[in-house]
Design a protein around this motif. Structure first.
Motif, PDB file in Angstrom:
ATOM      1  N   UNK A 174       0.832  -1.209   0.000  1.00 38.98           N
ATOM      2  CA  UNK A 174       0.000   0.000   0.000  1.00 38.98           C
ATOM      3  C   UNK A 174       0.867   1.260   0.000  1.00 38.98           C
ATOM      4  N   UNK A 175       1.917   1.239   0.789  1.00 36.55           N
ATOM      5  CA  UNK A 175       2.816   2.396   0.872  1.00 36.55           C
ATOM      6  C   UNK A 175       3.472   2.661  -0.482  1.00 36.55           C
ATOM      7  N   UNK A 176       3.981   1.607  -1.098  1.00 41.49           N
ATOM      8  CA  UNK A 176       4.635   1.753  -2.399  1.00 41.49           C
ATOM      9  C   UNK A 176       3.644   2.319  -3.418  1.00 41.49           C
ATOM     10  N   UNK A 177       2.440   1.778  -3.452  1.00 42.96           N
ATOM     11  CA  UNK A 177       1.435   2.246  -4.407  1.00 42.96           C
ATOM     12  C   UNK A 177       1.057   3.707  -4.165  1.00 42.96           C
ATOM     13  N   UNK A 178       1.049   4.107  -2.928  1.00 41.59           N
ATOM     14  CA  UNK A 178       0.644   5.467  -2.569  1.00 41.59           C
ATOM     15  C   UNK A 178       1.710   6.511  -2.915  1.00 41.59           C
ATOM     16  N   UNK A 179       2.969   6.186  -2.721  1.00 39.59           N
ATOM     17  CA  UNK A 179       3.993   7.223  -2.894  1.00 39.59           C
ATOM     18  C   UNK A 179       4.750   7.139  -4.223  1.00 39.59           C
ATOM     19  N   UNK A 180       4.690   5.999  -4.892  1.00 42.66           N
ATOM     20  CA  UNK A 180       5.416   5.847  -6.159  1.00 42.66           C
ATOM     21  C   UNK A 180       4.771   6.706  -7.237  1.00 42.66           C
ATOM     22  N   UNK A 181       5.610   7.439  -7.947  1.00 43.69           N
ATOM     23  CA  UNK A 181       5.107   8.277  -9.034  1.00 43.69           C
ATOM     24  C   UNK A 181       5.258   7.510 -10.352  1.00 43.69           C
ATOM     25  N   UNK A 182       4.212   7.489 -11.182  1.00 45.12           N
ATOM     26  CA  UNK A 182       4.283   6.752 -12.443  1.00 45.12           C
ATOM     27  C   UNK A 182       5.492   7.181 -13.277  1.00 45.12           C
ATOM     28  N   UNK A 183       6.205   6.184 -13.803  1.00 49.51           N
ATOM     29  CA  UNK A 183       7.369   6.442 -14.640  1.00 49.51           C
ATOM     30  C   UNK A 183       8.665   6.654 -13.891  1.00 49.51           C
ATOM     31  N   UNK A 184       8.584   6.796 -12.580  1.00 49.59           N
ATOM     32  CA  UNK A 184       9.797   6.974 -11.773  1.00 49.59           C
ATOM     33  C   UNK A 184      10.444   5.630 -11.439  1.00 49.59           C
ATOM     34  N   UNK A 185      11.750   5.668 -11.296  1.00 51.87           N
ATOM     35  CA  UNK A 185      12.470   4.532 -10.729  1.00 51.87           C
ATOM     36  C   UNK A 185      12.131   4.477  -9.236  1.00 51.87           C
ATOM     37  N   UNK A 245       7.022  -1.863 -16.757  1.00 52.63           N
ATOM     38  CA  UNK A 245       5.927  -1.548 -17.683  1.00 52.63           C
ATOM     39  C   UNK A 245       5.912  -0.070 -18.045  1.00 52.63           C
ATOM     40  N   UNK A 246       6.468   0.760 -17.183  1.00 48.69           N
ATOM     41  CA  UNK A 246       6.479   2.209 -17.391  1.00 48.69           C
ATOM     42  C   UNK A 246       7.838   2.724 -17.866  1.00 48.69           C
ATOM     43  N   UNK A 247       8.755   1.807 -18.193  1.00 47.93           N
ATOM     44  CA  UNK A 247      10.067   2.214 -18.699  1.00 47.93           C
ATOM     45  C   UNK A 247      11.064   2.586 -17.620  1.00 47.93           C
ATOM     46  N   UNK A 248      10.809   2.193 -16.391  1.00 49.40           N
ATOM     47  CA  UNK A 248      11.717   2.483 -15.279  1.00 49.40           C
ATOM     48  C   UNK A 248      12.142   1.153 -14.657  1.00 49.40           C
ATOM     49  N   UNK A 249      12.718   1.212 -13.470  1.00 48.20           N
ATOM     50  CA  UNK A 249      13.160  -0.008 -12.794  1.00 48.20           C
ATOM     51  C   UNK A 249      13.052   0.158 -11.283  1.00 48.20           C
ATOM     52  N   UNK A 250      12.967  -0.967 -10.617  1.00 51.73           N
ATOM     53  CA  UNK A 250      13.089  -1.001  -9.156  1.00 51.73           C
ATOM     54  C   UNK A 250      14.526  -1.413  -8.854  1.00 51.73           C
ATOM     55  N   UNK A 251      15.133  -0.754  -7.887  1.00 49.95           N
ATOM     56  CA  UNK A 251      16.525  -0.985  -7.518  1.00 49.95           C
ATOM     57  C   UNK A 251      16.577  -1.361  -6.044  1.00 49.95           C
ATOM     58  N   UNK A 252      17.509  -2.234  -5.691  1.00 47.62           N
ATOM     59  CA  UNK A 252      17.696  -2.657  -4.310  1.00 47.62           C
ATOM     60  C   UNK A 252      19.031  -2.126  -3.812  1.00 47.62           C
ATOM     61  N   UNK A 253      19.024  -1.541  -2.618  1.00 47.00           N
ATOM     62  CA  UNK A 253      20.258  -0.951  -2.107  1.00 47.00           C
ATOM     63  C   UNK A 253      20.496  -1.331  -0.658  1.00 47.00           C
ATOM     64  N   UNK A 254      21.744  -1.576  -0.328  1.00 45.07           N
ATOM     65  CA  UNK A 254      22.241  -1.720   1.039  1.00 45.07           C
ATOM     66  C   UNK A 254      21.661  -2.910   1.798  1.00 45.07           C
ATOM     67  N   UNK A 255      21.277  -3.962   1.079  1.00 43.96           N
ATOM     68  CA  UNK A 255      20.769  -5.156   1.768  1.00 43.96           C
ATOM     69  C   UNK A 255      21.913  -5.848   2.500  1.00 43.96           C
ATOM     70  N   UNK A 256      21.591  -6.365   3.673  1.00 42.22           N
ATOM     71  CA  UNK A 256      22.577  -7.107   4.461  1.00 42.22           C
ATOM     72  C   UNK A 256      21.858  -8.155   5.290  1.00 42.22           C
ATOM     73  N   UNK A 257      22.618  -9.067   5.860  1.00 40.24           N
ATOM     74  CA  UNK A 257      22.049 -10.083   6.744  1.00 40.24           C
ATOM     75  C   UNK A 257      21.034 -10.974   6.047  1.00 40.24           C
ATOM     76  N   UNK A 258      19.964 -11.311   6.768  1.00 39.81           N
ATOM     77  CA  UNK A 258      18.940 -12.226   6.261  1.00 39.81           C
ATOM     78  C   UNK A 258      18.275 -11.727   4.979  1.00 39.81           C
ATOM     79  N   UNK A 259      17.932 -10.435   4.859  1.00 36.24           N
ATOM     80  CA  UNK A 259      17.346  -9.991   3.591  1.00 36.24           C
ATOM     81  C   UNK A 259      18.297 -10.178   2.396  1.00 36.24           C
ATOM     82  N   UNK A 260      19.566  -9.892   2.578  1.00 34.15           N
ATOM     83  CA  UNK A 260      20.539 -10.074   1.495  1.00 34.15           C
ATOM     84  C   UNK A 260      20.638 -11.547   1.114  1.00 34.15           C
TER      85      UNK A 260
END
Length: 118
Positions: free
Chosen positions: A33-44, A72-87
């Motif tokens: 819900x948070x991602x859908x609310x704050x993500x701007x269309x076309x933005x990375x 789908x909108x010509x952008x990408x999702x990027x992952x940064x600074x993962x460590x421990x169990x999530x990494x």
């Protein structure tokens, strides 16, 4: 379980979402819900995972759904600074090879900015 805390900032052409605490089936809908609310269309979207201590498959699903929407909108999702169990989860599922992954959030931001100006 550490509560999930979400913050964000908008920069030119991107939304940076910082996750802190744990993401599992009890709160992955909150993340979606948070991602859908704050993500701007076309933005990375850059997910700053530096303060994330746990991520399960339901949270991983949210990250991948965002990546599909961005693509789908010509952008990408990027992952940064993962460590421990999530990494580890990102590594064993191969998601870290599928999505752009960076050691630091600053590097992710700089890379997105550079690609937008080139």
């Amino acid at each position: 379980m550490a509560p999930l805390t979400l913050t964000h900032q908008h920069l030119p052409g991107m939304s940076v979402i910082a996750l802190a605490g744990e993401v599992d089936r009890t709160n992955s809908a909150q993340l979606a819900d948070y991602v859908a609310r704050i993500r701007r269309p076309g933005d990375h979207v850059i997910f700053d995972l530096a303060e994330l201590s746990f991520l399960d498959s339901s949270g991983l699903h949210v990250l991948l759904a965002c990546a599909r929407t961005c693509a789908d909108e010509g952008a990408a999702a990027h992952l940064a600074a993962a460590k421990g169990a999530p990494a580890r989860l990102l590594r064993i599922t191969g998601v870290d090879a599928r999505l752009p992954t960076y050691v630091t959030t600053e590097h992710a931001i700089a890379t997105v900015l550079a690609t937008r100006t080139s």
